[in-house]
Write a protein that holds these residues in place. Structure first.
Motif, short mmCIF file in Angstrom:
data_model
loop_
_atom_site.label_atom_id
_atom_site.label_comp_id
_atom_site.label_asym_id
_atom_site.label_seq_id
_atom_site.Cartn_x
_atom_site.Cartn_y
_atom_site.Cartn_z
N LYS A 1 0.82 -1.21 0.00
CA LYS A 1 0.00 0.00 0.00
C LYS A 1 0.85 1.26 0.00
CE LYS A 1 -3.97 -1.98 2.38
NZ LYS A 1 -4.75 -2.00 3.62
N VAL A 2 0.39 2.26 -0.73
CA VAL A 2 1.01 3.58 -0.68
C VAL A 2 -0.02 4.57 -0.14
CG1 VAL A 2 2.21 5.39 -1.98
CG2 VAL A 2 2.48 3.00 -2.66
N TYR A 3 0.39 5.39 0.81
CA TYR A 3 -0.51 6.33 1.47
C TYR A 3 -0.27 7.74 0.94
CZ TYR A 3 -1.33 2.46 4.61
OH TYR A 3 -1.67 1.23 5.11
N TRP A 4 -1.37 8.43 0.67
CA TRP A 4 -1.31 9.77 0.07
C TRP A 4 -2.17 10.73 0.87
CZ3 TRP A 4 1.45 9.80 -4.64
CH2 TRP A 4 1.70 8.54 -5.19
N THR A 5 -1.73 11.98 0.96
CA THR A 5 -2.55 13.02 1.59
C THR A 5 -2.83 14.10 0.56
OG1 THR A 5 -0.52 14.08 2.36
CG2 THR A 5 -1.70 12.73 3.94
N CYS A 6 -3.97 14.76 0.71
CA CYS A 6 -4.33 15.83 -0.21
C CYS A 6 -3.20 16.86 -0.27
CB CYS A 6 -5.62 16.52 0.23
SG CYS A 6 -6.04 17.94 -0.80
N ARG A 7 -2.87 17.28 -1.47
CA ARG A 7 -1.82 18.28 -1.64
C ARG A 7 -2.13 19.54 -0.84
NH1 ARG A 7 -1.58 22.15 -6.63
NH2 ARG A 7 -3.41 22.73 -5.44
N ASP A 8 -3.42 19.84 -0.64
CA ASP A 8 -3.80 21.09 0.01
C ASP A 8 -4.06 20.92 1.50
OD1 ASP A 8 -3.58 22.44 -2.39
OD2 ASP A 8 -5.58 21.83 -3.00
N GLN A 9 -3.49 19.86 2.06
CA GLN A 9 -3.67 19.62 3.49
C GLN A 9 -3.17 20.80 4.32
OE1 GLN A 9 -1.10 16.80 5.55
NE2 GLN A 9 -2.93 15.85 6.39
N ALA A 10 -1.93 21.23 4.07
CA ALA A 10 -1.35 22.30 4.88
C ALA A 10 -2.01 23.64 4.56
CB ALA A 10 0.16 22.38 4.62
N ARG A 11 -2.23 23.89 3.26
CA ARG A 11 -2.69 25.21 2.85
C ARG A 11 -4.15 25.43 3.21
NH1 ARG A 11 -4.05 27.60 -2.24
NH2 ARG A 11 -4.23 25.53 -3.12
N MET A 12 -4.98 24.40 3.07
CA MET A 12 -6.41 24.59 3.26
C MET A 12 -6.98 23.75 4.40
SD MET A 12 -7.65 24.72 -0.65
CE MET A 12 -8.26 26.36 -0.79
N GLY A 13 -6.12 22.99 5.06
CA GLY A 13 -6.61 22.15 6.14
C GLY A 13 -7.45 20.98 5.65
N CYS A 14 -7.26 20.58 4.39
CA CYS A 14 -8.06 19.48 3.85
C CYS A 14 -7.56 18.16 4.42
CB CYS A 14 -7.96 19.45 2.33
SG CYS A 14 -8.90 18.09 1.61
N ARG A 15 -8.50 17.29 4.82
CA ARG A 15 -8.10 16.04 5.46
C ARG A 15 -8.34 14.82 4.58
NH1 ARG A 15 -11.24 15.52 10.40
NH2 ARG A 15 -9.71 14.00 11.10
N SER A 16 -8.56 15.04 3.28
CA SER A 16 -8.78 13.90 2.40
C SER A 16 -7.48 13.10 2.23
CB SER A 16 -9.29 14.37 1.04
OG SER A 16 -9.55 13.25 0.21
N ARG A 17 -7.62 11.77 2.24
CA ARG A 17 -6.48 10.87 2.08
C ARG A 17 -6.81 9.84 1.03
NH1 ARG A 17 -4.71 10.84 7.72
NH2 ARG A 17 -3.60 12.80 7.81
N ALA A 18 -5.77 9.23 0.48
CA ALA A 18 -5.99 8.13 -0.46
C ALA A 18 -4.98 7.03 -0.19
CB ALA A 18 -5.87 8.62 -1.90
N ILE A 19 -5.38 5.81 -0.48
CA ILE A 19 -4.47 4.67 -0.42
C ILE A 19 -4.50 3.99 -1.78
CG2 ILE A 19 -3.96 2.45 0.69
CD1 ILE A 19 -5.49 3.44 3.14
N THR A 20 -3.33 3.75 -2.35
CA THR A 20 -3.29 2.99 -3.60
C THR A 20 -2.67 1.63 -3.32
OG1 THR A 20 -1.19 4.06 -4.16
CG2 THR A 20 -3.17 4.96 -5.18
N GLN A 21 -3.23 0.64 -3.99
CA GLN A 21 -2.72 -0.73 -3.87
C GLN A 21 -2.87 -1.34 -5.26
OE1 GLN A 21 -4.78 -3.14 -1.00
NE2 GLN A 21 -3.12 -4.63 -0.88
N GLY A 22 -1.75 -1.47 -5.95
CA GLY A 22 -1.83 -1.91 -7.35
C GLY A 22 -2.65 -0.92 -8.15
N GLN A 23 -3.70 -1.41 -8.80
CA GLN A 23 -4.53 -0.55 -9.63
C GLN A 23 -5.65 0.13 -8.84
OE1 GLN A 23 -2.52 -0.59 -12.18
NE2 GLN A 23 -3.92 -1.21 -13.79
N ARG A 24 -5.78 -0.25 -7.56
CA ARG A 24 -6.92 0.25 -6.79
C ARG A 24 -6.60 1.56 -6.09
NH1 ARG A 24 -8.96 -3.85 -2.58
NH2 ARG A 24 -10.18 -2.10 -1.86
N VAL A 25 -7.59 2.47 -6.06
CA VAL A 25 -7.47 3.72 -5.30
C VAL A 25 -8.63 3.78 -4.31
CG1 VAL A 25 -7.38 6.23 -5.43
CG2 VAL A 25 -6.49 4.87 -7.33
#
Ligand SMILES: [Zn+2]
Ligand SMILES: [Zn+2]
Ligand SMILES: [Zn+2]
Length: 305
Positions: free
Chosen positions: A120-144
């Motif tokens: 698994k690879v863990y991702w955070t929204c690019r705008d987390q710091a700038r806008m306080g966005c808390r959206s996250r994503a996890i990729t596993q192979g082809q799945r998001v």
């Protein structure tokens, strides 16, 4: 008439129209195929009928020649929808960050790579710091998998700028048809200077040796962090803009340059020139800002919807 010819390393970009025709994409503008004659293909701006735009393009092999400027900004939303439709299903899309990291693109949102654990690879929204966005994503192979919604709309301008950069990895690979185009500068009414590059305005910050440093005119007003460095005729842009180019403002400045008698108004841009901007420019390297944007304490495994 302004004629600009660009030679693409990998050939120009084409997208399918909903009715089976094809669009040419050039500097984020869409052109509809008109006709072919010999080895040339003729294109007209997609917005010719709707907006009366008279911009045209001719493609010949890898070369794109544009005649006449557009009377409107590029339709980044429409372009993004067409690109999403073009993309083959399956497999997430990745783009390089200006500093060599990678972004995940999912439903037009950008995510910064946080860490990898197992498959698994863990991702955070690019705008987390700038806008306080808390959206996250996890990729596993082809799945998001996405956790939590974004608190903001997708940054189509920034996404498009990253895609452009992917297509033109460095200014050196961008070739004109003949002599290099001279850089365009415009005067501010208080004696300062703007650099015009890809329709964006940059304010002169400082000069050091042969290099001149510029920052986006909209840094204070919109929080845009785009910068440019000029050295002779070469322009290097760091970081994408968080906004579209201000075509109306640019045109007003060009008019003022051409007709100096109308230049008696005060320039509101200079009011924004605060000392703290200069301080930040000299003390914050891009690297340190990147580190500041990261979040150290992350526990994705404990999260649920
Ligand atoms: Zn147009
Ligand atoms: Zn977000
Ligand atoms: Zn900007």
């Amino acid at each position: 008439m302004v004629v600009v010819a660009l030679i693409y390393e990998g050939g120009p970009e084409f997208l399918r129209t909903p009715l089976g025709g094809s669009f040419l994409v050039h500097e984020s503008f869409l052109y509809r195929r008109e006709k072919a004659a010999g080895d040339k293909v003729y294109w007209t701006c997609r917005d010719q009928a709707r907006m009366g735009c008279r911009s045209r393009a001719i493609t010949q092999g890898q070369r794109v020649t544009v005649m006449r400027g557009h009377c409107h900004p590029p339709d980044l939303g429409g372009l993004e929808i067409l690109r999403q439709r073009e993309r083959r299903p399956g497999g997430p899309e990745f783009l390089k960050t200006p500093l060599g990291g990678s972004f995940l693109v999912h439903e037009s949102f950008l995510y910064r790579r946080e860490k990898a654990a197992g498959e698994k690879v863990y991702w955070t929204c690019r705008d987390q710091a700038r806008m306080g966005c808390r959206s996250r994503a996890i990729t596993q192979g082809q799945r998001v998998m996405v956790m939590r919604r974004h608190c903001h709309p997708p940054d189509l301008g920034g996404l498009e700028a990253l895609r452009q950069r992917e297509q033109f990895p460095s200014p050196a690979q961008r070739e004109g048809s003949g002599t290099p185009q001279p850089l365009e500068f415009l005067r501010t009414s208080l004696g300062g200077k703007f650099l015009v590059y890809e329709s964006f305005l940059y304010r002169k910050e400082k000069a050091a040796g042969e290099k001149v440093y510029w920052m986006c005119r909209d840094q204070s007003r919109l929080g845009c962090r785009s910068r440019a460095i000029t050295q002779g005729q070469q322009v290097t842009v760091m970081r994408s803009h968080c906004h579209l180019p201000d075509l109306a403002g640019l045109e007003a400045l060009r008019q003022r340059e051409r007709f100096p008698t109308t230049a008696q108004q005060e320039d509101p841009e200079n009011i924004e020139h605060l000392p703290k901007v200069q301080l930040c420019f000299t003390t914050c390297s891009p690297e340190s800002q990147q580190i500041n944007g990261k979040v150290k304490d992350i526990k994705p495994n404990s999260e649920s919807q």
